[in-house]
Scaffold this motif. Structure first.
Motif, short mmCIF file in Angstrom:
data_model
loop_
_atom_site.label_atom_id
_atom_site.label_comp_id
_atom_site.label_asym_id
_atom_site.label_seq_id
_atom_site.Cartn_x
_atom_site.Cartn_y
_atom_site.Cartn_z
N GLY A 52 -15.48 -30.89 -19.74
CA GLY A 52 -16.48 -30.49 -20.83
C GLY A 52 -17.62 -29.87 -20.44
O GLY A 52 -18.27 -29.08 -21.28
N ASP A 53 -17.86 -29.16 -19.13
CA ASP A 53 -18.86 -28.16 -18.60
C ASP A 53 -18.71 -27.24 -19.39
O ASP A 53 -17.53 -26.53 -19.26
N VAL A 54 -19.67 -26.39 -19.61
CA VAL A 54 -19.54 -24.91 -20.23
C VAL A 54 -19.38 -24.20 -18.73
O VAL A 54 -20.30 -24.33 -18.01
N HIS A 55 -18.40 -23.57 -18.64
CA HIS A 55 -18.00 -22.37 -17.43
C HIS A 55 -19.17 -21.60 -17.30
O HIS A 55 -19.64 -21.12 -16.15
N ALA A 56 -19.56 -20.78 -18.14
CA ALA A 56 -20.48 -19.79 -18.18
C ALA A 56 -21.39 -19.56 -19.45
O ALA A 56 -20.63 -19.68 -20.45
N SER A 57 -22.57 -19.18 -19.74
CA SER A 57 -23.12 -18.99 -20.65
C SER A 57 -24.44 -17.68 -20.42
O SER A 57 -25.17 -17.77 -19.45
#
Length: 85
Positions: free
Chosen positions: A45-50
Motif C-alpha cells: 500500500g505504500d506510494v512508490h513515488a510522489s
C-alpha cells in the motif's frame, strides 16, 4: 479531488525533486543531533513515488524553489527551537 469552490485556485509547492520520506526524517534527525531512524522498507500500500509539480505556481507567480532541502530543514528546526524556549 479538488473541492468545487468558485473563484479559488490551487497550487502545488515543491522542488520537483523526489525525496524519500525516510531521507527527510533522517535529515531532521541529523540536524537535531538525534539518532537516525531505521528504514523498515516498503510495505503493502505504500506510494512508490510522489512529486510536487509546481509549474502552475511558477507560471502564475514566477515562484521557484530556491533553498536546498537541507538548508530549508535547518531553518525550520531553528525556527522551532527559538520559539520553544
Amino acid at each position: 479531488a479538488v473541492l468545487p469552490l468558485s473563484g479559488l485556485d490551487y497550487f502545488n509547492v515543491g522542488s520537483e525533486t523526489g525525496t524519500k520520506i525516510i531521507d527527510v526524517v533522517n535529515e531532521v534527525m541529523d540536524i537535531a543531533g538525534e539518532t537516525p531512524v531505521t528504514d523498515l522498507g516498503e510495505r503493502p500500500g505504500d506510494v512508490h513515488a510522489s512529486y510536487a509539480w509546481s509549474q502552475k505556481l511558477a507560471k502564475a507567480t514566477g515562484w521557484r524553489a530556491q533553498v536546498p532541502l537541507r538548508e530549508g530543514l535547518e531553518r525550520t528546526v531553528e525556527w522551532f527551537r527559538t520559539r520553544s524556549r
